[in-house]
Design a protein around this motif. Sequence first.
Motif, mmCIF file in Angstrom:
data_model
loop_
_atom_site.group_PDB
_atom_site.id
_atom_site.type_symbol
_atom_site.label_atom_id
_atom_site.label_comp_id
_atom_site.label_asym_id
_atom_site.label_seq_id
_atom_site.Cartn_x
_atom_site.Cartn_y
_atom_site.Cartn_z
ATOM 1 N N THR A 149 39.806 74.103 45.504
ATOM 2 C CA THR A 149 41.038 73.781 46.221
ATOM 3 C C THR A 149 41.091 74.481 47.573
ATOM 4 O O THR A 149 41.516 73.900 48.577
ATOM 5 N N SER A 150 40.659 75.734 47.604
ATOM 6 C CA SER A 150 40.684 76.501 48.852
ATOM 7 C C SER A 150 39.741 75.899 49.892
ATOM 8 O O SER A 150 40.073 75.835 51.079
ATOM 9 N N LEU A 151 38.560 75.460 49.461
ATOM 10 C CA LEU A 151 37.630 74.818 50.393
ATOM 11 C C LEU A 151 38.230 73.539 50.965
ATOM 12 O O LEU A 151 38.079 73.246 52.166
ATOM 13 N N ALA A 152 38.932 72.777 50.118
ATOM 14 C CA ALA A 152 39.560 71.542 50.589
ATOM 15 C C ALA A 152 40.669 71.846 51.591
ATOM 16 O O ALA A 152 40.776 71.197 52.643
ATOM 17 N N LEU A 153 41.503 72.841 51.287
ATOM 18 C CA LEU A 153 42.602 73.187 52.186
ATOM 19 C C LEU A 153 42.077 73.772 53.489
ATOM 20 O O LEU A 153 42.595 73.475 54.569
ATOM 21 N N TYR A 154 41.042 74.612 53.398
ATOM 22 C CA TYR A 154 40.500 75.257 54.587
ATOM 23 C C TYR A 154 39.867 74.247 55.543
ATOM 24 O O TYR A 154 39.886 74.424 56.768
ATOM 25 N N SER A 155 39.308 73.172 55.003
ATOM 26 C CA SER A 155 38.641 72.167 55.828
ATOM 27 C C SER A 155 39.591 71.063 56.302
ATOM 28 O O SER A 155 39.165 70.184 57.053
ATOM 29 N N THR A 156 40.837 71.101 55.870
ATOM 30 C CA THR A 156 41.797 70.072 56.259
ATOM 31 C C THR A 156 42.480 70.456 57.565
ATOM 32 O O THR A 156 43.031 71.558 57.666
ATOM 33 N N PRO A 157 42.494 69.591 58.570
ATOM 34 C CA PRO A 157 43.195 69.911 59.826
ATOM 35 C C PRO A 157 44.681 70.110 59.567
ATOM 36 O O PRO A 157 45.300 69.325 58.839
ATOM 37 N N PRO A 158 45.283 71.138 60.135
ATOM 38 C CA PRO A 158 46.710 71.410 59.877
ATOM 39 C C PRO A 158 47.621 70.264 60.268
ATOM 40 O O PRO A 158 48.603 69.989 59.568
ATOM 41 N N GLY A 215 43.860 78.948 51.870
ATOM 42 C CA GLY A 215 42.436 78.693 51.654
ATOM 43 C C GLY A 215 41.560 79.799 52.215
ATOM 44 O O GLY A 215 40.596 80.231 51.574
ATOM 45 N N GLN A 216 41.882 80.283 53.426
ATOM 46 C CA GLN A 216 41.102 81.369 54.016
ATOM 47 C C GLN A 216 41.182 82.639 53.179
ATOM 48 O O GLN A 216 40.164 83.269 52.877
ATOM 49 N N TYR A 217 42.401 83.019 52.805
ATOM 50 C CA TYR A 217 42.586 84.274 52.086
ATOM 51 C C TYR A 217 41.929 84.238 50.705
ATOM 52 O O TYR A 217 41.355 85.232 50.258
ATOM 53 N N VAL A 218 42.022 83.105 50.024
ATOM 54 C CA VAL A 218 41.401 82.998 48.704
ATOM 55 C C VAL A 218 39.893 83.155 48.818
ATOM 56 O O VAL A 218 39.264 83.911 48.054
ATOM 57 N N LEU A 219 39.279 82.462 49.761
ATOM 58 C CA LEU A 219 37.821 82.507 49.901
ATOM 59 C C LEU A 219 37.328 83.898 50.290
ATOM 60 O O LEU A 219 36.343 84.398 49.738
ATOM 61 N N VAL A 220 38.000 84.540 51.243
ATOM 62 C CA VAL A 220 37.570 85.871 51.671
ATOM 63 C C VAL A 220 37.791 86.902 50.573
ATOM 64 O O VAL A 220 36.917 87.727 50.288
ATOM 65 N N ALA A 221 38.967 86.869 49.923
ATOM 66 C CA ALA A 221 39.250 87.836 48.859
ATOM 67 C C ALA A 221 38.320 87.631 47.673
ATOM 68 O O ALA A 221 37.839 88.599 47.072
ATOM 69 N N ARG A 222 38.030 86.389 47.349
ATOM 70 C CA ARG A 222 37.136 86.112 46.221
ATOM 71 C C ARG A 222 35.714 86.600 46.516
ATOM 72 O O ARG A 222 35.055 87.204 45.666
ATOM 73 N N ALA A 223 35.225 86.351 47.747
ATOM 74 C CA ALA A 223 33.881 86.798 48.115
ATOM 75 C C ALA A 223 33.798 88.321 48.117
ATOM 76 O O ALA A 223 32.807 88.901 47.654
#
Length: 334
Positions: A149-158, A215-223
């Motif tokens: 879900t985070s990858l989808a949200l992060y790649s979606t134009p605002p 999306g950004q925060y989930v991906l960075v925190a998870r990594a």
Amino acid sequence: MLTNGQGRRANQRIERILLRAVITLLMVAILNFILFRIVPGDPASMLLAGARTAVTAEQIEAQRQRWGLDRPLIPDQVLNYLSTTLRGDLGYSFKFRGRRVADLIMERLPATIALVGLAQLIAIVSGVILGIYAGWRRGGVVDHVATGTSLALYSTPPFWLAMLLVVIFSTALGWLPGYGQYSPTVASAGPLAWLVDRARHLVLPVSAVALGLIGQYVLVARAAMSDVVTEDYMVTARAKGLTGGQMLMRHAFRNAMLPVVTLVTLNLGYVVAGAITVESVFAWPGIGRLTVEALNARDYPVLQGIFLLLGASVVVANLAADLAYNILDPRVRQ
């Protein structure tokens, strides 16, 4: 407890951080000045563009002398710009004639802070918690769902996400207003109705900004958490008999927060710039919409003031990140 030597080194490091921030701010201000002096067009001609009668060369030259544009660019004009900027004088707008740029920015700033600031708060809390949990429980259902879900949200134009929310929740369902900061008829209503109306107008634009940031925060925190759980000190902590909760709070969480702090502070630096496309979609009267209006009108003084504010906010955010590292990471203080 820091020794005298360690305390002295910590103070020296903080002084270097502050000096670097001041020098960077000065460079940002000078670059901001130069960029808007090399664009095509003469400022004096633009100031007289709305005149009802034909403008003569003498009038243009008089305008240049009035605003000091006839003096050398370096050092006279740049020093004058720096001195007036330090006094809070950012010049006058071409589009909004007679209005000071500083006044225009201060009028729009509260709306942008309310929108993007609230979205940042929601995204930070929910994104960091979800990312930390996903990294702690790698390979689980929550990890797969949150990451996808985070990858989808992060790649979606605002702006596309904003238009989608308007189409669904405003146009189709009619649940929430799709534009503006408040309803025209709410001025005569009571304080509670005014507050509810403002909150309803905030829901969709805040959601559009927050979903992209989550999306950004989930991906960075998870990594970050995924890297931390494989460290040797985590294996040692488990061997000592610490529970999962103790390992998470005493060792993993604090170390995983280092890259997250960098992302949070940098994103907070962009709060003053606002989400330009999102504000345009929702006709939100903030800094982002002011930027679009100034671009369309080639209002260089307003654009210069906005870009200076953006640059200064990013520098201050970097300063906050450096100072936060001194608290979170003991290795930095040594």
